[in-house]
Motif scaffolding. Sequence first.
Motif, mmCIF file in Angstrom:
data_model
loop_
_atom_site.group_PDB
_atom_site.id
_atom_site.type_symbol
_atom_site.label_atom_id
_atom_site.label_comp_id
_atom_site.label_asym_id
_atom_site.label_seq_id
_atom_site.Cartn_x
_atom_site.Cartn_y
_atom_site.Cartn_z
ATOM 1 N N THR A 260 0.958 -1.003 0.101
ATOM 2 C CA THR A 260 0.182 -0.050 0.127
ATOM 3 C C THR A 260 0.932 1.401 0.014
ATOM 4 O O THR A 260 0.595 2.013 -0.875
ATOM 5 C CB THR A 260 -0.944 -0.054 1.217
ATOM 6 N N LEU B 108 1.070 4.175 -3.041
ATOM 7 C CA LEU B 108 0.618 5.568 -2.940
ATOM 8 C C LEU B 108 1.788 6.183 -3.590
ATOM 9 O O LEU B 108 1.590 7.352 -4.253
ATOM 10 C CB LEU B 108 0.568 5.704 -1.402
ATOM 11 N N LEU C 295 1.322 5.988 -7.193
ATOM 12 C CA LEU C 295 0.166 6.773 -7.472
ATOM 13 C C LEU C 295 0.711 8.335 -7.732
ATOM 14 O O LEU C 295 0.171 9.109 -8.667
ATOM 15 C CB LEU C 295 -1.006 6.743 -6.621
#
Length: 611
Positions: A509, A513, A516
């Motif tokens: 995760t 991020l 992203l």
Amino acid sequence: MVLKAFFPTCCASADSGLLVGRWVPEQSSAVVLAVVHFPFIPIHVKELLAKVQQTSRVGVAVLGTWCLRQQEPEESLGRFLEGLGTIFSHEPWLQLSWERGSKSWSCKATRRQVPNGPEASGEDQVMLIFYDQRKVLLSQLHPPIALPDHQAGDATASTGGLAVVFDTVARSEVLFRSDRFHEGPVRLSHWQSEGVEASILLELAKQASGPICLLLACLLSLVSTASTCRLWKLWPLPFIRSKLSTCEQLRLRLEHLTLVFSTQKAESPAQLMRKANMLVSVLLDVALGLALLSWLHSSNRIGQLADALVPVADVSVRDSLLPGAGRPCWEAECRLWPPHLCLQHVAEELQHLLQWLMGAPAGLKMNRALDQVLGRFFLYHIHLWISYIHLLSPFIERILWHVGLSACLGLTVALSLLSDIIALLTFHIYCFYVYGARLYCLKICGLSSLWRLFRGKKWNVLRQRVDSCSYDLDQLFIGTLLFTILLFLLPTTALYYLVFTLLRLLVVTVQGLIHLLVDLINSLPLYSLGLRLCRPYRLAAGVKFRILEHEASRPLRLLMQINPLSYGRVVHTYRLPSCGCHPKHSWGSLCRKLFFGELIYPWRQRGDKQD
């Protein structure tokens, strides 16, 4: 018959003369581009139109006459303008006139050859539509979003008519900006009738951009040639390069720079907009990277970060290898630094977690032997990882210094390198997850196979299906024994698998991020968004009409205004390609893989194929 005459607002105060533009018979409309003022020689006007047609390949002709009356009408000028129709023959012949300081507009369209028909007449009705010539010239009309079948025909027809107007004005740019048409004997009036607007700095930048782009293109070609060297294709370099997001980001930036500084001229406005978006994205990326570099090198923050990551490595290694010796000193040193930055603190927390799992976690009754074996196995890996950090600790500050120096290539490069560093520092968690997942998957597969044995079934590998099968008593006894062993050992294995899967998903995760953010910087069309914010008419989604005058005795006059694209559609239309990662599995597929213990890689590169 109703004719539509698109008239530029900048010519409303022009002197009397000829209307120059394009006649579109399919739409029964005339697009006025300029007004030729008196005095003029007809042969000069025809030569001008021939030059424009040859350069822009637009069928430009004299559409009619324009008369700007003073307070009192001039009869002689009106008769002279009507007589020009014999020199410049065009069907229909437009006659537009306006009295300065009033609303007295006159719009007529006459035909010498009257068509046959019961309602035929030599004069047509004219609908006068004003448009801002500068905005229409600089704007780019985008196709509409797909409509249902019952509305698609009307939308296509209306959009086609507007596209003809926008295309005519855009392709006639040579008439507006070429100086050779303004130095001759013919005087024109259009949106730049007072001179071509330009900036000295802009002209100097245009002249200097050619040599600079040529030099940078040569340097980038050398870099591209070096990157395709056979040395980089030797194993295991291709494998390592495919796994590091930093290499993918550098490759993407090299492609962007090669396209931006290419000396080849853009063939369409879409390619030009793409180049501008890439250039702004690269400039913003480098600016953010330099800001990060300046912040890291000020106040010795890199040294502080290195001390926070690996404090007193010798003590931590000794404590981890020899439990119970020197622990108060280790805890005292850890209090001096942030716990979330200290790598030894992370190792100690993992040790506490494993010791908790080796006991009675949450009051659960676990298999003691298997619990001790798995716990000691994972503790040994933690000891290896701490020894690895101990060997790496003298070089941590220098590594961080080079990582910070990479920010001069852009913030995205620094973030990609940070993602790779996180992957390397959490490699032990990945190993724990793989061990736990394989062991859990093995037991799940064994239990499902033995469950089919009890039901008299078996898995046919050749036909990929479950078939019936008869088993003897010995096979059933051994299957029952194995099923019982695997079933009672499953809770212990499932608990370790659950804990390390959650840790793995936490790391993934964090990396997701970061990816992203990198993908957002790479793909966001900043130049197009800036145009939408500052010059909304540049990106047109359509037009709207506002009624200026609607009376029975006067011609209908409308004002055409440009509707800009929405911000969401701007991002969707001009979004740049990126190598960023995105989810590979759906939520249902992800949950199924997690339940059956299959290895998951939730983030993948955009160019990878789906499994």
